[in-house]
Write an enzyme that holds these catalytic residues in place. Structure first.
Site: not given
Length: 146
Positions: A10-11, A18, A23, A75, A78, A81, A88, A99, A101-103, A108, A112
């Site tokens: 999402p997002n 954003r 990001y 990625n 949200a 977490h 599953d 996995e 993540h950009l940040s 953080r 997160r």
């Protein structure tokens, strides 16, 4: 030739506008186009999906198994977490994944820093903004072609 799927949560469709300090300034489309070119140049096929809905991401994982996808870059955003369902699904299909993540999630907020995926991933790459995806793709290619 391997089939590689990039799943974006999402997002991430808002990348480029954003929180660019967190990001990056590149759009998701720009990042995915670069990945596709690199994968193709290395002789591999790359597809990507971005969904804001948890259920749609789970369905994309199921579909990947039926389509013979060899590796996933994910990625979860949200859902990192919160999503037992997505975890599953990945466990059920047994497709190796990285996995991303950009940040720099470790720097953080505490919530997160908890991932439902890191312990079952081939590896985790964080903090390099859009370059995180390229690092993940390179790691997968290195597994395919040691």
């Amino acid at each position: 030739m391997a089939s590689i799927l990039v799943l974006n949560g999402p997002n991430l469709n808002l990348l480029g506008s954003r929180e660019p300090d967190q990001y990056g300034y590149r759009t998701l489309q720009e990042i995915m186009e670069e990945l596709g070119r690199f994968a193709g140049a290395c002789g591999h096929e790359l597809d990507h999906v971005q969904e804001n809905s948890e259920g749609d991401l789970v369905e994309a994982v199921h579909k990947a198994a039926h389509e013979g996808v060899g590796y996933i870059i994910i990625n979860p955003a949200a859902y990192t977490h919160t999503s037992v369902a997505l975890r599953d699904a990945l466990l059920a299909v047994r497709i190796p994944f990285v996995e991303v993540h950009l940040s720099a999630v470790a720097a953080r907020e505490p919530f997160r820093q908890v991932s439902y995926f890191s312990d079952i991933a081939m590896g985790v790459i964080t903090g390099f903004q859009g370059e995180s995806y390229m690092l993940a793709l390179q790691a997968i290619i290195n597994q395919i072609e040691p």
